[in-house]
Design a protein around this motif. Structure first.
Motif, PDB file in Angstrom:
ATOM      1  N   ILE A 116      14.215   0.740   3.764  1.00 10.24           N
ATOM      2  CA  ILE A 116      13.855  -0.662   3.540  1.00 10.24           C
ATOM      3  C   ILE A 116      12.382  -0.768   3.161  1.00 10.24           C
ATOM      4  O   ILE A 116      12.013  -1.535   2.262  1.00 10.24           O
ATOM      5  CB  ILE A 116      14.185  -1.511   4.789  1.00 10.24           C
ATOM      6  CG1 ILE A 116      15.694  -1.634   4.946  1.00 10.24           C
ATOM      7  CG2 ILE A 116      13.536  -2.884   4.710  1.00 10.24           C
ATOM      8  CD1 ILE A 116      16.128  -2.247   6.266  1.00 10.24           C
ATOM      9  N   ALA A 117      11.524   0.013   3.812  1.00 12.15           N
ATOM     10  CA  ALA A 117      10.094  -0.007   3.490  1.00 12.15           C
ATOM     11  C   ALA A 117       9.838   0.508   2.079  1.00 12.15           C
ATOM     12  O   ALA A 117       8.996  -0.025   1.349  1.00 12.15           O
ATOM     13  CB  ALA A 117       9.321   0.834   4.504  1.00 12.15           C
ATOM     14  N   LYS A 118      10.579   1.533   1.679  1.00 12.69           N
ATOM     15  CA  LYS A 118      10.417   2.085   0.330  1.00 12.69           C
ATOM     16  C   LYS A 118      10.853   1.092  -0.745  1.00 12.69           C
ATOM     17  O   LYS A 118      10.364   1.137  -1.868  1.00 12.69           O
ATOM     18  CB  LYS A 118      11.219   3.385   0.174  1.00 12.69           C
ATOM     19  CG  LYS A 118      10.732   4.519   1.032  1.00 12.69           C
ATOM     20  CD  LYS A 118       9.627   5.245   0.354  1.00 12.69           C
ATOM     21  CE  LYS A 118       9.255   6.460   1.200  1.00 12.69           C
ATOM     22  NZ  LYS A 118       8.085   7.104   0.724  1.00 12.69           N
ATOM     23  N   LEU A 119      11.768   0.196  -0.398  1.00 12.60           N
ATOM     24  CA  LEU A 119      12.203  -0.828  -1.343  1.00 12.60           C
ATOM     25  C   LEU A 119      11.167  -1.933  -1.517  1.00 12.60           C
ATOM     26  O   LEU A 119      11.324  -2.801  -2.357  1.00 12.60           O
ATOM     27  CB  LEU A 119      13.530  -1.445  -0.881  1.00 12.60           C
ATOM     28  CG  LEU A 119      14.755  -0.541  -0.958  1.00 12.60           C
ATOM     29  CD1 LEU A 119      15.961  -1.230  -0.334  1.00 12.60           C
ATOM     30  CD2 LEU A 119      15.048  -0.160  -2.405  1.00 12.60           C
ATOM     31  N   PRO A 126       0.266  -0.498   4.203  1.00 15.07           N
ATOM     32  CA  PRO A 126      -0.438   0.666   3.666  1.00 15.07           C
ATOM     33  C   PRO A 126      -1.572   1.064   4.598  1.00 15.07           C
ATOM     34  O   PRO A 126      -2.249   0.220   5.177  1.00 15.07           O
ATOM     35  CB  PRO A 126      -0.970   0.186   2.317  1.00 15.07           C
ATOM     36  CG  PRO A 126      -0.919  -1.296   2.363  1.00 15.07           C
ATOM     37  CD  PRO A 126       0.080  -1.689   3.391  1.00 15.07           C
ATOM     38  N   PHE A 127      -1.743   2.375   4.775  1.00 12.55           N
ATOM     39  CA  PHE A 127      -2.787   2.891   5.659  1.00 12.55           C
ATOM     40  C   PHE A 127      -3.234   4.242   5.134  1.00 12.55           C
ATOM     41  O   PHE A 127      -2.464   5.201   5.138  1.00 12.55           O
ATOM     42  CB  PHE A 127      -2.255   3.017   7.089  1.00 12.55           C
ATOM     43  CG  PHE A 127      -3.251   3.555   8.064  1.00 12.55           C
ATOM     44  CD1 PHE A 127      -4.297   2.763   8.513  1.00 12.55           C
ATOM     45  CD2 PHE A 127      -3.142   4.849   8.531  1.00 12.55           C
ATOM     46  CE1 PHE A 127      -5.214   3.263   9.425  1.00 12.55           C
ATOM     47  CE2 PHE A 127      -4.045   5.358   9.430  1.00 12.55           C
ATOM     48  CZ  PHE A 127      -5.082   4.562   9.882  1.00 12.55           C
ATOM     49  N   GLU A 128      -4.460   4.315   4.664  1.00 14.13           N
ATOM     50  CA  GLU A 128      -5.057   5.560   4.165  1.00 14.13           C
ATOM     51  C   GLU A 128      -4.152   6.267   3.155  1.00 14.13           C
ATOM     52  O   GLU A 128      -3.888   7.459   3.255  1.00 14.13           O
ATOM     53  CB  GLU A 128      -5.405   6.485   5.319  1.00 14.13           C
ATOM     54  CG  GLU A 128      -6.459   5.926   6.241  1.00 14.13           C
ATOM     55  CD  GLU A 128      -6.783   6.861   7.409  1.00 14.13           C
ATOM     56  OE1 GLU A 128      -6.205   7.971   7.481  1.00 14.13           O
ATOM     57  OE2 GLU A 128      -7.608   6.470   8.229  1.00 14.13           O
ATOM     58  N   GLY A 129      -3.646   5.511   2.187  1.00 13.10           N
ATOM     59  CA  GLY A 129      -2.862   6.098   1.106  1.00 13.10           C
ATOM     60  C   GLY A 129      -1.404   6.369   1.420  1.00 13.10           C
ATOM     61  O   GLY A 129      -0.687   6.948   0.619  1.00 13.10           O
ATOM     62  N   ARG A 130      -0.935   5.968   2.588  1.00 10.05           N
ATOM     63  CA  ARG A 130       0.482   6.148   2.927  1.00 10.05           C
ATOM     64  C   ARG A 130       0.975   4.906   3.667  1.00 10.05           C
ATOM     65  O   ARG A 130       0.193   4.056   4.077  1.00 10.05           O
ATOM     66  CB  ARG A 130       0.686   7.404   3.768  1.00 10.05           C
ATOM     67  CG  ARG A 130      -0.102   7.416   5.039  1.00 10.05           C
ATOM     68  CD  ARG A 130       0.055   8.715   5.772  1.00 10.05           C
ATOM     69  NE  ARG A 130      -0.710   8.626   7.006  1.00 10.05           N
ATOM     70  CZ  ARG A 130      -0.910   9.604   7.821  1.00 10.05           C
ATOM     71  NH1 ARG A 130      -0.405  10.775   7.540  1.00 10.05           N
ATOM     72  NH2 ARG A 130      -1.602   9.441   8.907  1.00 10.05           N
ATOM     73  N   LEU A 131       2.277   4.805   3.836  1.00 12.01           N
ATOM     74  CA  LEU A 131       2.850   3.655   4.517  1.00 12.01           C
ATOM     75  C   LEU A 131       2.808   3.853   6.025  1.00 12.01           C
ATOM     76  O   LEU A 131       3.121   4.937   6.527  1.00 12.01           O
ATOM     77  CB  LEU A 131       4.302   3.448   4.094  1.00 12.01           C
ATOM     78  CG  LEU A 131       4.555   2.903   2.704  1.00 12.01           C
ATOM     79  CD1 LEU A 131       6.058   2.785   2.469  1.00 12.01           C
ATOM     80  CD2 LEU A 131       3.885   1.560   2.512  1.00 12.01           C
TER      81      LEU A 131
END
Length: 159
Positions: A116-119, A126-131
């Motif tokens: 769901i987050a990837k959608l 977002p946190f330091e270049g990643r979810l």
């Protein structure tokens, strides 16, 4: 018989607490110590009222092992402190008897949550270049499902 009703009421209160913790983690990426202490208190009350206290040392041992492994991932910045707390408490609740179903359910719910987050839905930050994805909803849903499956049924006294 009234012991079973009381233990079921405790499970309902714990489920409500898990829902609150999950929503707070989704909204603020925070899991308060008070909610963790409440879940531990509810666990202790449930263990004694349901008659499951005779194996409490196994629950404590499993929770300790999960805590140590979680601290390793926390030290590598792969988990947050709240994730360590909620995961430890979840395995404290289920003990060795229901650890496998809980682990499988956590994996299932975390996979769905990540998808769901990837959608692009608003369930991550977002946190330091990643979810940064809240882990409490997955753990909470898995633990409530474990409650519903009957893994923590009250034991008849005298057996």
């Amino acid at each position: 018989m009234p012991y079973r009703i009381i233990s079921d009421i405790i499970l309902v209160i714990a489920s409500g607490t898990l829902c609150h913790v999950s929503l707070l983690d989704l909204r603020e990426n925070k899991i308060t110590n008070w909610s963790i202490l409440l879940l531990i208190g509810l666990f202790l009350a449930h263990e004694f009222i349901s008659g499951r206290w005779i194996n409490i040392y196994l629950n404590l041992g499993l929770a300790s092992v999960v805590f140590v492994f979680s601290i390793y991932f926390y030290s590598r910045d792969l988990m947050g402190g709240g994730d360590v707390k909620i995961l430890t408490v979840a395995f404290l609740w289920v003990g060795i008897d229901c650890a496998l179903p809980l682990a499988v359910l956590i994996m299932l719910f975390a996979t769905i949550h990540t998808g769901i987050a990837k959608l692009g839905w608003k369930v991550s930050r977002p946190f330091e270049g990643r979810l940064r994805i809240a882990f409490a909803p997955s753990v909470g849903a898995a633990l409530v499902c474990t409650f519903i499956m009957g893994c923590l049924r009250a034991l008849p006294f005298g057996s």
